[in-house]
Design a protein around this motif. Structure first.
Motif, PDB file in Angstrom:
ATOM      1  N   LEU A 185      42.976  51.012  31.826  1.00 29.76           N
ATOM      2  CA  LEU A 185      43.646  50.249  30.772  1.00 29.76           C
ATOM      3  C   LEU A 185      44.181  48.948  31.349  1.00 29.76           C
ATOM      4  O   LEU A 185      44.564  48.894  32.526  1.00 29.76           O
ATOM      5  N   PHE A 186      44.241  47.912  30.515  1.00 26.77           N
ATOM      6  CA  PHE A 186      44.774  46.642  31.000  1.00 26.77           C
ATOM      7  C   PHE A 186      45.358  45.826  29.854  1.00 26.77           C
ATOM      8  O   PHE A 186      44.983  45.978  28.690  1.00 26.77           O
ATOM      9  N   ASN A 187      46.313  44.975  30.209  1.00 28.80           N
ATOM     10  CA  ASN A 187      46.861  43.975  29.285  1.00 28.80           C
ATOM     11  C   ASN A 187      47.217  42.763  30.134  1.00 28.80           C
ATOM     12  O   ASN A 187      48.061  42.839  31.035  1.00 28.80           O
ATOM     13  N   LEU A 188      46.546  41.645  29.885  1.00 32.68           N
ATOM     14  CA  LEU A 188      46.734  40.440  30.682  1.00 32.68           C
ATOM     15  C   LEU A 188      47.069  39.262  29.776  1.00 32.68           C
ATOM     16  O   LEU A 188      46.551  39.166  28.659  1.00 32.68           O
ATOM     17  N   VAL A 189      47.930  38.364  30.263  1.00 27.31           N
ATOM     18  CA  VAL A 189      48.328  37.192  29.478  1.00 27.31           C
ATOM     19  C   VAL A 189      47.871  35.927  30.197  1.00 27.31           C
ATOM     20  O   VAL A 189      47.887  35.839  31.429  1.00 27.31           O
ATOM     21  N   SER A 190      47.470  34.933  29.396  1.00 28.69           N
ATOM     22  CA  SER A 190      46.808  33.751  29.942  1.00 28.69           C
ATOM     23  C   SER A 190      47.704  32.913  30.846  1.00 28.69           C
ATOM     24  O   SER A 190      47.210  32.244  31.762  1.00 28.69           O
ATOM     25  N   ASN A 191      49.026  32.910  30.597  1.00 29.84           N
ATOM     26  CA  ASN A 191      49.901  32.082  31.435  1.00 29.84           C
ATOM     27  C   ASN A 191      50.066  32.648  32.842  1.00 29.84           C
ATOM     28  O   ASN A 191      50.704  32.032  33.693  1.00 29.84           O
TER      29      ASN A 191
END
Length: 208
Positions: A185-191
């Motif tokens: 599972l993953f959750n990544l943010v562009s900043n």
């Protein structure tokens, strides 16, 4: 007939619980995790989750106007709430040979990336580097773009054998054993993704 009707409220409750089950990785976070189902003493089923929020990611430009996404995850930073289990994960993921898990996506042009992001939901193929080996993996990705940042989250259901591993066992499987498949599972943010604006949906090219 009556027994069938009696099942309706139970099924409704199960569906309602599934719909409200909290996410293992919160929206807005920059983390990855694994989720494994295990059976203890051949009877009791339990879920093991290991989270890791010391994630670094970048967009890598290549010759020919192509870009890859690379994500690096320090193996030592997985936290399952059980220090002994986390030490076993270090061995399982060959941390002595390679300190990080590394995912490298396929290479696409800026426009091809933006076409994928415009779909909102898509599959992304790449390779996962574990120890001295690399293995193919396909991620199910959800893309959301907001004014301030973009967010990508998703998962992959894989098997231990996909990575030349045996499902972990305790006491030869009599005390505890894992199911053959597990989730990434993953959750990544562009900043927090270096170079993300070079391919982000809605962003102007730097040459324009």
């Amino acid at each position: 007939m009556l027994s069938s009707l009696a099942l309706v409220p139970a099924l409704f409750l199960v569906s309602a619980f599934a719909a409200t089950e909290p996410r293992l990785i919160e929206a807005g976070s920059h983390c990855v995790a694994y989720k494994v189902q295990k059976t203890m003493f051949l009877i009791k089923s339990d879920t093991v989750v290991g989270r890791n929020c010391e994630v670094s990611a970048q967009v890598l430009p290549e010759i020919g106007g192509l870009y890859r996404i690379e994500v690096n995850v320090p193996v030592r930073s997985f936290n399952s709430g059980d220090p002994d289990r986390d030490k076993d994960v270090l061995k399982l993921l060959h941390a002595q040979d390679r300190a990080d898990l590394t995912f490298r996506s396929g290479a696409f042009s800026r426009e091809q990336w933006r076409q994928l992001f415009a779909k909102k939901d898509f599959q992304l193929e790449g390779r996962l580097y574990i120890g001295n080996e690399a293995y193919p993996v396909t991620l199910n990705v959800e893309y959301n773009d907001r004014d301030a940042l973009a967010e990508v989250r998703g998962e992959a259901t894989v098997k231990f054998t996909d990575f030349a591993m045996k499902p972990p066992r305790v006491g030869g499987g009599l005390v505890a054993k894992s199911k053959p498949e597990f989730q990434l599972l993953f959750n990544l943010v562009s900043n927090r993704i270096l170079g993300a604006d070079s391919i982000r949906l809605g962003m102007k090219d730097s040459k324009q």
